[in-house]
Write an enzyme that holds these catalytic residues in place. Structure first.
Site, PDB file in Angstrom:
ATOM      1  N   ASN A  74      -8.785   5.436  -8.626  1.00  6.90           N
ATOM      2  CA  ASN A  74      -8.658   4.599  -7.440  1.00  6.90           C
ATOM      3  C   ASN A  74     -10.033   4.081  -7.047  1.00  6.90           C
ATOM      4  O   ASN A  74     -11.005   4.839  -7.017  1.00  6.90           O
ATOM      5  CB  ASN A  74      -8.063   5.415  -6.298  1.00  6.90           C
ATOM      6  CG  ASN A  74      -7.379   4.568  -5.231  1.00  6.90           C
ATOM      7  OD1 ASN A  74      -6.932   5.098  -4.234  1.00  6.90           O
ATOM      8  ND2 ASN A  74      -7.290   3.279  -5.422  1.00  6.90           N
ATOM      9  N   TYR A 106      -8.645  -6.760   4.789  1.00  9.24           N
ATOM     10  CA  TYR A 106      -8.414  -5.388   5.250  1.00  9.24           C
ATOM     11  C   TYR A 106      -9.367  -5.045   6.376  1.00  9.24           C
ATOM     12  O   TYR A 106     -10.531  -5.448   6.360  1.00  9.24           O
ATOM     13  CB  TYR A 106      -8.628  -4.447   4.081  1.00  9.24           C
ATOM     14  CG  TYR A 106      -8.773  -2.990   4.445  1.00  9.24           C
ATOM     15  CD1 TYR A 106      -7.666  -2.216   4.741  1.00  9.24           C
ATOM     16  CD2 TYR A 106     -10.029  -2.389   4.486  1.00  9.24           C
ATOM     17  CE1 TYR A 106      -7.800  -0.878   5.066  1.00  9.24           C
ATOM     18  CE2 TYR A 106     -10.164  -1.054   4.810  1.00  9.24           C
ATOM     19  CZ  TYR A 106      -9.054  -0.300   5.098  1.00  9.24           C
ATOM     20  OH  TYR A 106      -9.179   1.016   5.428  1.00  9.24           O
ATOM     21  N   GLU A 115      -5.200   0.709  11.058  1.00  4.65           N
ATOM     22  CA  GLU A 115      -5.658   0.220   9.758  1.00  4.65           C
ATOM     23  C   GLU A 115      -4.745  -0.950   9.379  1.00  4.65           C
ATOM     24  O   GLU A 115      -3.521  -0.817   9.409  1.00  4.65           O
ATOM     25  CB  GLU A 115      -5.539   1.349   8.732  1.00  4.65           C
ATOM     26  CG  GLU A 115      -6.025   1.020   7.334  1.00  4.65           C
ATOM     27  CD  GLU A 115      -5.793   2.200   6.386  1.00  4.65           C
ATOM     28  OE1 GLU A 115      -6.630   2.414   5.507  1.00  4.65           O
ATOM     29  OE2 GLU A 115      -4.761   2.899   6.533  1.00  4.65           O
ATOM     30  N   TYR A 117      -3.759  -4.657   6.967  1.00  2.00           N
ATOM     31  CA  TYR A 117      -3.842  -5.345   5.683  1.00  2.00           C
ATOM     32  C   TYR A 117      -3.133  -6.695   5.769  1.00  2.00           C
ATOM     33  O   TYR A 117      -2.007  -6.776   6.256  1.00  2.00           O
ATOM     34  CB  TYR A 117      -3.124  -4.562   4.588  1.00  2.00           C
ATOM     35  CG  TYR A 117      -3.456  -3.096   4.473  1.00  2.00           C
ATOM     36  CD1 TYR A 117      -4.280  -2.628   3.445  1.00  2.00           C
ATOM     37  CD2 TYR A 117      -2.916  -2.168   5.358  1.00  2.00           C
ATOM     38  CE1 TYR A 117      -4.565  -1.284   3.316  1.00  2.00           C
ATOM     39  CE2 TYR A 117      -3.204  -0.816   5.240  1.00  2.00           C
ATOM     40  CZ  TYR A 117      -4.024  -0.381   4.217  1.00  2.00           C
ATOM     41  OH  TYR A 117      -4.310   0.946   4.086  1.00  2.00           O
ATOM     42  N   GLU A 207      -8.583  -3.937  -4.845  1.00  2.00           N
ATOM     43  CA  GLU A 207      -8.314  -2.524  -5.097  1.00  2.00           C
ATOM     44  C   GLU A 207      -7.651  -2.344  -6.454  1.00  2.00           C
ATOM     45  O   GLU A 207      -6.814  -3.145  -6.859  1.00  2.00           O
ATOM     46  CB  GLU A 207      -7.377  -1.941  -4.042  1.00  2.00           C
ATOM     47  CG  GLU A 207      -7.094  -0.461  -4.330  1.00  2.00           C
ATOM     48  CD  GLU A 207      -5.978   0.119  -3.473  1.00  2.00           C
ATOM     49  OE1 GLU A 207      -5.721   1.319  -3.602  1.00  2.00           O
ATOM     50  OE2 GLU A 207      -5.377  -0.641  -2.704  1.00  2.00           O
TER      51      GLU A 207
END
Length: 344
Positions: A74, A106, A115, A117, A207
């Site tokens: 990751n 993000y 949080e 996105y 990501e």
């Protein structure tokens, strides 16, 4: 795809040594080998990796960064701003994942801790997997699905063992390059009861999760302060509409900024306004009380007709047992909007 474990961790000063990376060495590039945040080329950046596989993340001039990864566990990285907030974000480049990955604007807020996105493209997994669906938002020429999910006892920007919501806007049609008007998403989230707090930072992030791939992304801030798009030429828009009881109120908006409000009669009439705004055109029904309904026959944009029944975005139609449950109709039975594409 455990996307919540990735972008979140970009905040922490977790130093991970990585051996044998084949970095993208280009002129004036700063290639990172450990997780960190900072400033480069006038932009804030964040980079995090769990150390699995190989990843190169190189800070290029201005708002550009490049990345290449292979068989990673990751990782996430991007450039943007500290703090974030209501911005018109322009981005361009390439995004070439093989497996699980995504490209997203993000960020985080505090008080409340959130949080968030705005997902533009992805690989084999479309986050957040379908859970927590709230509705849709039309912005910058596309429809985004809105989700709210929650993390419990998870790391966050203020420490460990945090409980917080994640807010998502996930574009229905993938794209790589364009404009993201963050205020449109923030306002839509608020309409669904998803309120933000004090902005911390936002980045246009790549990501990779148990995958390989590459990206070359350049980000910049456009004009307009996060409300609507900047003005190009003048656009004249005519809305042909009526109410079923009289007194129905509609709002013509471009990129979610109000151009004109009208109160309808029961007769089909044409309502015209002119604007220098650019972006997505929507007609909103704003005062449903149960008995009121709105029929929008069509709109005309600089004389060109766009029929309501040809539009896929309609959050005011009552269908399949709920408001916003259908599309391709002239009718709005609930407070909502029909989207008609972009200005010329």
């Amino acid at each position: 795809m455990h996307t919540y474990r990735s972008l979140r961790r970009s905040l922490f000063a977790v130093v991970v040594s990585i051996a044998g990376l084949a970095f993208l060495q280009t002129a004036n590039a700063q290639c990172l080998s450990s997780s960190q945040t900072g400033n480069h080329g006038g932009y804030f950046y964040s980079f995090w990796t769990d150390g699995g596989g190989s990843v190169s993340f190189c800070l290029q001039n201005g708002g550009r960064y490049t990345s290449q990864w292979s068989n990673v566990g990751n990782w996430v990285g991007g450039k943007g701003w500290q703090t974030g907030g209501r911005k018109v974000v322009n981005y361009s480049g390439t995004f070439n994942p093989s497996g699980n990955a995504y490209l997203a604007l993000y960020g985080w807020t505090t008080n409340p801790l959130v949080e968030y996105y705005i997902v533009e493209s992805w690989g084999t997994y479309r986050p957040p997997g379908g859970q927590g669906y709230m509705g849709t938002v039309y912005s910058d020429g596309g429809v985004y699905d809105v989700y709210r999910t929650q993390r419990v006892n998870a790391p966050c920007i203020i420490g460990n063992n945090c409980t917080f919501y994640q807010y998502w806007s996930v574009r229905q049609q993938k794209r790589v390059g364009g404009t993201i008007t963050t205020g449109n998403h923030f306002d839509a989230w608020a309409a669904y009861g998803m309120n933000l707090g004090t902005h911390n930072y936002m980045v246009m992030a790549t990501e990779g999760y148990q995958s390989s791939g590459s990206s070359d992304i350049t980000v910049s801030e456009g004009s307009g302060g996060g409300g609507g798009g900047g003005g190009g030429g003048s656009t004249t828009i005519t809305v042909r509409a009526r109410g079923t009881t009289g007194g129905e109120q509609i709002s013509l908006r471009v990129n979610n900024q109000i151009v004109q409000n009208w109160t309808l009669t029961t007769s089909m009439q044409s309502y015209t306004a002119t604007t220098n705004l650019s972006g997505g055109i929507t007609v909103h029904f704003t005062n449903d009380n149960g008995s009121r309904d709105v029929q929008v026959d069509y709109i005309q944009v600089n004389g060109q007709t766009r029929q309501s029944e040809h539009q896929s975005y309609n959050t005011g139609l009552y269908a399949n047992g709920r408001c916003g449950g259908g599309a391709y109709s002239e009718w709005m039975h609930c407070n909502g909007a029909i989207g008609y594409g972009n200005t010329p």
